[in-house]
Motif scaffolding. Structure first.
Motif, mmCIF file in Angstrom:
data_model
loop_
_atom_site.group_PDB
_atom_site.id
_atom_site.type_symbol
_atom_site.label_atom_id
_atom_site.label_comp_id
_atom_site.label_asym_id
_atom_site.label_seq_id
_atom_site.Cartn_x
_atom_site.Cartn_y
_atom_site.Cartn_z
ATOM 1 N N ILE A 314 -27.036 -41.253 -10.514
ATOM 2 C CA ILE A 314 -25.815 -40.461 -10.637
ATOM 3 C C ILE A 314 -26.212 -39.025 -10.966
ATOM 4 C CG2 ILE A 314 -23.623 -40.182 -11.854
ATOM 5 C CD1 ILE A 314 -23.762 -43.159 -12.525
ATOM 6 N N SER A 315 -25.861 -38.080 -10.099
ATOM 7 C CA SER A 315 -26.241 -36.685 -10.304
ATOM 8 C C SER A 315 -25.503 -36.097 -11.503
ATOM 9 C CB SER A 315 -25.937 -35.856 -9.053
ATOM 10 O OG SER A 315 -26.719 -36.293 -7.963
ATOM 11 N N MET A 316 -26.205 -35.261 -12.236
ATOM 12 C CA MET A 316 -25.666 -34.645 -13.444
ATOM 13 C C MET A 316 -25.887 -33.136 -13.388
ATOM 14 S SD MET A 316 -24.748 -37.456 -15.136
ATOM 15 C CE MET A 316 -24.563 -36.981 -16.859
ATOM 16 N N ASN A 317 -25.198 -32.420 -14.266
ATOM 17 C CA ASN A 317 -25.394 -30.988 -14.481
ATOM 18 C C ASN A 317 -25.377 -30.199 -13.172
ATOM 19 O OD1 ASN A 317 -25.537 -31.590 -17.179
ATOM 20 N ND2 ASN A 317 -27.760 -31.547 -17.286
ATOM 21 N N ALA A 318 -26.438 -29.405 -12.913
ATOM 22 C CA ALA A 318 -26.434 -28.520 -11.752
ATOM 23 C C ALA A 318 -26.364 -29.276 -10.437
ATOM 24 C CB ALA A 318 -27.683 -27.635 -11.779
ATOM 25 N N LEU A 319 -26.868 -30.504 -10.400
ATOM 26 C CA LEU A 319 -26.831 -31.281 -9.164
ATOM 27 C C LEU A 319 -25.451 -31.862 -8.877
ATOM 28 C CD1 LEU A 319 -30.157 -33.345 -9.081
ATOM 29 C CD2 LEU A 319 -29.461 -31.519 -7.531
#
Length: 350
Positions: A314-319
């Motif tokens: 699961i992509s987080m933050n800037a992604l």
């Protein structure tokens, strides 16, 4: 090593995750524990069967339109006994990686060769320790589609648009020359009954091959260094904990992943086991900012001599913004041919 010492080692591993930063640019697998040879050729032959076949497939960031990020890898490895407790290990590996709008593709195939040295233990003892070394020599090549790229010479200032009919002014080939690629690694592990631990390190692209697509160009591939450690802690006759981490550094980039799998087995002669776990990753950008790029949930089904692994990042933050919080889907499948008891070494659970 007693259980309390294994627990102390595990805590130390996770402290190292928090205190260190690392770098990586090669295509990396979230299920590194299911495909250990991909990151370290010293894992070649480190299994209890006659031979092992593992295939992995990773597909990520599908929310980015018209862009492909896919990685496929297959490994085959086995060993032959030398002396009383030592083994010669060997196998082959193949990789395909596709990245970006220009469909930058990397294909490589190679052979692995290694040696397992027994430091202590025998079939009658519950405790065994091994030191293994391995090398990998492969041939690789990069491909791309130059026609899908545009350059500054093709920007029309009057229309403020790109005119692909204009000469791009670049002397760019569609592929690199074939290049050799050399990797070496070491692994130390110990097994005591149902408990085990391992620690390994590898250096990839030691010869830093030229991967330039320009005529007479010279662009050297960064070497990648990987450190991997983990173990198995038996909680009961049917349940175990499998903590692990992997640390990669390559050029200006960095990444580290660590987590824990919970394993439950029926302990039958036709063993059925499930593993469930979660992993967290940290990365260092080129501008030296450290951030959390993704979290991972994993599920593995083991049936006798086969396993099937499924995970999702699961992509987080800037992604999270460009990927719409979608991460990576990863699948792995493996088969280990049962080995004869007389030539079967004790090996750690990964």
């Amino acid at each position: 090593m007693k259980v309390n010492k294994i627990i102390t080692l595990t805590l130390g591993l996770f402290l190292s995750i928090c205190l260190q930063e690392v770098k990586a640019q090669d295509a990396l697998l979230s299920q590194y524990y299911n495909n250990p040879v991909y990151n370290n050729p010293a894992f070649t032959g480190v299994h209890t069967g006659r031979f092992r076949v593992v295939a992995s497939f990773r597909d990520q960031w599908n929310a980015i339109s018209n862009t492909t990020f896919r990685t496929s890898n297959i490994n085959f490895d086995m060993r032959s006994k030398i002396g009383r407790g030592d083994f010669l290990t060997y196998g082959f590996t193949g990789t395909n990686d596709q990245t970006g709008n220009a469909n930058l593709t990397y294909n490589a195939a190679g052979v692995n060769l290694g040696y397992m040295k027994q430091l202590s233990g025998n079939r009658a003892r519950r405790t065994s320790q091994y030191l293994t070394g391995g090398i990998s020599l492969s041939m690789g090549q990069f491909f791309t589609n130059p026609n899908s790229l545009w350059f500054s010479n093709q920007f029309n200032e009057q229309s403020t648009s790109v005119d692909m009919s204009l000469d791009n002014g670049e002397n760019l080939n569609s592929s690199t020359a074939f290049f050799p690629d050399f990797t070496a690694g070491l692994l130390y592990y110990g097994v005591e009954g149902e408990n085990s631990y391992y620690f390994g390190a590898a250096a990839h692209h030691l010869n830093r091959p030229n991967i330039s697509m320009y005529e007479n160009g010279n662009s050297r591939r960064y070497s990648r260094y990987a450190i991997q450690a983990g173990g198995q802690i038996a909680i009961s006759n049917t349940t175990q904990l499998l903590p692990s981490f992997i640390w990669n550094t390559q050029g200006p980039s960095s990444a580290i992943t660590g987590g824990l799998n919970f394993r439950y087995s029926n302990r039958d002669w036709r063993e059925l086991a499930i593993r469930m776990g979660s992993y967290i990753s940290f990365a260092k950008e080129v501008n030296s900012n450290i951030y959390l790029p993704w979290v991972n949930a994993a599920f593995v089904m083991e049936f006798e001599n086969m396993f099937f692994g499924l995970s999702y990042d699961i992509s987080m933050n800037a992604l999270a913004v460009p990927t719409d919080s979608r991460g990576a889907f990863e699948l792995s499948i493996g088969y280990t041919k049962p080995g004869k008891y007389r030539v079967k070494p004790k090996c750690p659970k990964l």
